[in-house]
Design an enzyme around this catalytic site. Structure first.
Site, mmCIF file in Angstrom:
data_model
loop_
_atom_site.group_PDB
_atom_site.id
_atom_site.type_symbol
_atom_site.label_atom_id
_atom_site.label_comp_id
_atom_site.label_asym_id
_atom_site.label_seq_id
_atom_site.Cartn_x
_atom_site.Cartn_y
_atom_site.Cartn_z
ATOM 1 C CB VAL A 13 44.876 -45.110 -73.809
ATOM 2 C CG1 VAL A 13 43.582 -43.655 -73.873
ATOM 3 C CG2 VAL A 13 44.690 -45.437 -75.084
ATOM 4 N N GLY A 14 47.676 -45.830 -74.288
ATOM 5 C CA GLY A 14 48.519 -47.360 -73.738
ATOM 6 C C GLY A 14 49.044 -47.891 -75.534
ATOM 7 C CE LYS A 15 47.919 -43.560 -80.120
ATOM 8 N NZ LYS A 15 46.930 -43.023 -79.219
ATOM 9 C CE LYS A 37 53.367 -42.687 -83.555
ATOM 10 N NZ LYS A 37 52.134 -42.519 -82.196
ATOM 11 C CG ASP A 53 55.288 -42.745 -79.134
ATOM 12 O OD1 ASP A 53 55.377 -42.799 -77.863
ATOM 13 O OD2 ASP A 53 54.002 -42.610 -79.685
ATOM 14 N N GLY A 117 46.661 -39.934 -81.721
ATOM 15 C CA GLY A 117 46.003 -39.899 -81.222
ATOM 16 C C GLY A 117 44.887 -40.327 -80.772
ATOM 17 C CG ASN A 174 46.887 -50.388 -71.101
ATOM 18 O OD1 ASN A 174 47.511 -51.678 -70.597
ATOM 19 N ND2 ASN A 174 47.494 -49.420 -71.375
ATOM 20 N N PRO A 204 47.201 -55.509 -66.982
ATOM 21 C CG PRO A 204 48.814 -56.850 -65.950
ATOM 22 C CD PRO A 204 48.155 -56.481 -67.237
HETATM 23 N N1 LIG Z 1 50.422 -50.877 -69.100
HETATM 24 C C1 LIG Z 1 50.836 -50.701 -68.847
HETATM 25 N N2 LIG Z 1 51.306 -50.092 -67.875
HETATM 26 C C2 LIG Z 1 52.696 -49.637 -66.891
HETATM 27 N N3 LIG Z 1 52.979 -47.911 -68.042
HETATM 28 C C3 LIG Z 1 51.969 -48.194 -69.354
HETATM 29 C C4 LIG Z 1 51.266 -48.831 -69.597
HETATM 30 N N4 LIG Z 1 50.386 -48.276 -70.709
HETATM 31 C C5 LIG Z 1 50.802 -47.097 -70.578
HETATM 32 N N5 LIG Z 1 51.567 -47.341 -69.576
HETATM 33 C C6 LIG Z 1 52.423 -45.479 -69.458
HETATM 34 O O1 LIG Z 1 51.756 -44.488 -69.974
HETATM 35 C C7 LIG Z 1 52.423 -43.629 -70.969
HETATM 36 C C8 LIG Z 1 51.532 -43.498 -72.252
HETATM 37 O O2 LIG Z 1 51.611 -44.995 -72.760
HETATM 38 P P1 LIG Z 1 51.812 -45.173 -74.473
HETATM 39 O O3 LIG Z 1 51.419 -46.285 -75.471
HETATM 40 O O4 LIG Z 1 52.761 -44.262 -74.916
HETATM 41 O O5 LIG Z 1 50.257 -43.866 -74.706
HETATM 42 P P2 LIG Z 1 49.792 -43.981 -76.844
HETATM 43 O O6 LIG Z 1 50.883 -44.790 -77.134
HETATM 44 O O7 LIG Z 1 48.664 -43.995 -76.359
HETATM 45 O O8 LIG Z 1 49.987 -42.188 -75.944
HETATM 46 C C9 LIG Z 1 53.496 -44.067 -70.929
HETATM 47 O O9 LIG Z 1 54.706 -43.820 -71.072
HETATM 48 C C10 LIG Z 1 53.909 -45.246 -70.076
HETATM 49 O O10 LIG Z 1 54.389 -44.833 -68.671
HETATM 50 MG MG LIG Z 2 52.172 -43.893 -78.449
#
Ligand SMILES: Nc1ncnc2c1ncn2[C@@H]1O[C@H](COP(=O)(O)OP(=O)(O)O)[C@@H](O)[C@H]1O
Ligand SMILES: [Mg+2]
Length: 230
Positions: A13-15, A37, A53, A117, A174, A204
Site C-alpha cells: 500500500v506504500g508503507k 525495518k 525497503d 505486511g 496513498n 498522489p
Molecule cells: N505514491 C506512490 N507513487 C508511485 N508509486 C508508489 C507510490 N506508493 C507506492 N508505490 C509503488 O508501490 C510499490 C509498493 O509500495 P511500498 O511502499 O513498497 O509498499 P509496502 O511497503 O506497504 O509493501 C512501490 O514499490 C512503488 O512501486
Molecule cells: Mg515495505
C-alpha cells in the site's frame, strides 16, 4: 521528539514509500531522523542492503547505521515471518529487535519504524504486528490506498488497533488520483468521517517515488508534517 510506527492496510500500500518520504522531509528540516525495518522478507538483493525497503529508507533518511541495526531480521522468502519460520525452520528472536530498537532510538532524535505486511501479519504463531507495536509503545500511522475497497480494509485495520489499544496518529491516503472514480475521490473524506482519525496526508502517484528530493516536495505540499514534529 516522538517516534512513529508506520503500518498499512495491506502489503504494497506504500508503507516504505511514505515512510521514506517522511524521513527525507524531516531530514531536510534539520531533524536527525532514524529508520528501522525490524523484519523484512523477500528475495535478497545481490548488492548492498538485502532488502530494497531498507535501501530506500536509508537513502531517504540519510543514515549510516549498520544494516543489522536497521533491519535485524531478514527472512529470505516472500511470506509472513511466521510462515518463513515454519518453512525454513527458523526462530524469530524478538529480543534482538527490542535491543536494536532501543539503540537506534538513543542515537537519533526520532525514529520511524516500518512494519511488515498489515496489522495482523503473524510474526510468530501468537505474536502479530499489533504486538510488536505494543512492545515498542509507539504512536502509529496507518498508510491506506485511496482506491475502491479501501474503506473496508481501513476500518478493519483501525478496529483491530482499537482492540489492542494502539495509539493512532492518523491515516495517510496513498496513490490518490483526483481524476479517479467516485470511490477514490471520496475516499479521504469518507475514511475520516468513519474512523474519526486525522488524515495526515493525501499522496498522489509519483513516478519518481525513489527520489528523495522529489518526495520532499510532495510531502511538504500534501502532508501535515508539523503534526508529527510537535
Ligand atoms: N505514491 C506512490 N507513487 C508511485 N508509486 C508508489 C507510490 N506508493 C507506492 N508505490 C509503488 O508501490 C510499490 C509498493 O509500495 P511500498 O511502499 O513498497 O509498499 P509496502 O511497503 O506497504 O509493501 C512501490 O514499490 C512503488 O512501486
Ligand atoms: Mg515495505
Amino acid at each position: 521528539m516522538k517516534s512513529y510506527f508506520v503500518t498499512g492496510t495491506d502489503t504494497g500500500v506504500g508503507k516504505t514509500v511514505i515512510t521514506a518520504a517522511i524521513a527525507a522531509s524531516l531530514r531536510k528540516r534539520g531533524i536527525d531522523v532514524g529508520v528501522m525495518k525490524p523484519i523484512a522478507s523477500g528475495v535478497a538483493q545481490r548488492t548492498g542492503f538485502k532488502s530494497p525497503d531498507v535501501k530506500l529508507l536509508c537513502e531517504s533518511a540519510e543514515v549510516n547505521d549498520m544494516e543489522d541495526m536497521i533491519n535485524p531480521i531478514f527472512l529470505p522468502l516472500p511470506a509472513s515471518p511466521y510462515d518463513v519460520s515454519k518453512i525454513l525452520n527458523l526462530k524469530i528472536d524478538m529480543k534482538v529487535i527490542s535491543e536494536k530498537f532501543e539503540q537506534l532510538r538513543k542515537i537519533h532524535q526520532m525514529l520511524l519504524v516500518e512494519g511488515i505486511g498489515g496489522i495482523m501479519t503473524p510474526i510468530t504463531k501468537d505474536f502479530f504486528v499489533t504486538d510488536l507495536i505494543k512492545l515498542m509503545n509507539l504512536e502509529t500511522i496507518v498508510v491506506t490506498r485511496s482506491t475502491l475497497g479501501t474503506i473496508n480494509h481501513t476500518v478493519m485495520t483501525i478496529e483491530m488497533c482499537k482492540k489492542y489499544q494502539i495509539h493512532l496518529k492518523g491515516l495517510v491516503v496513498n496513490y490518490f488520483d483526483e481524476k479517479g472514480g467516485p470511490a477514490e475521490r471520496n475516499a479521504p473524506a469518507t475514511l475520516h468521517e468513519i474512523t474519526r482519525l486525522p488524515i495526515l496526508g493525501i499522496i498522489p502517484f509519483v513516478k519518481d517515488y525513489q527520489k528523495p528530493e522529489v518526495m520532499t516536495n510532495i510531502i511538504e505540499k500534501n502532508m501535515d508534517l508539523n503534526s508529527l514534529i510537535s
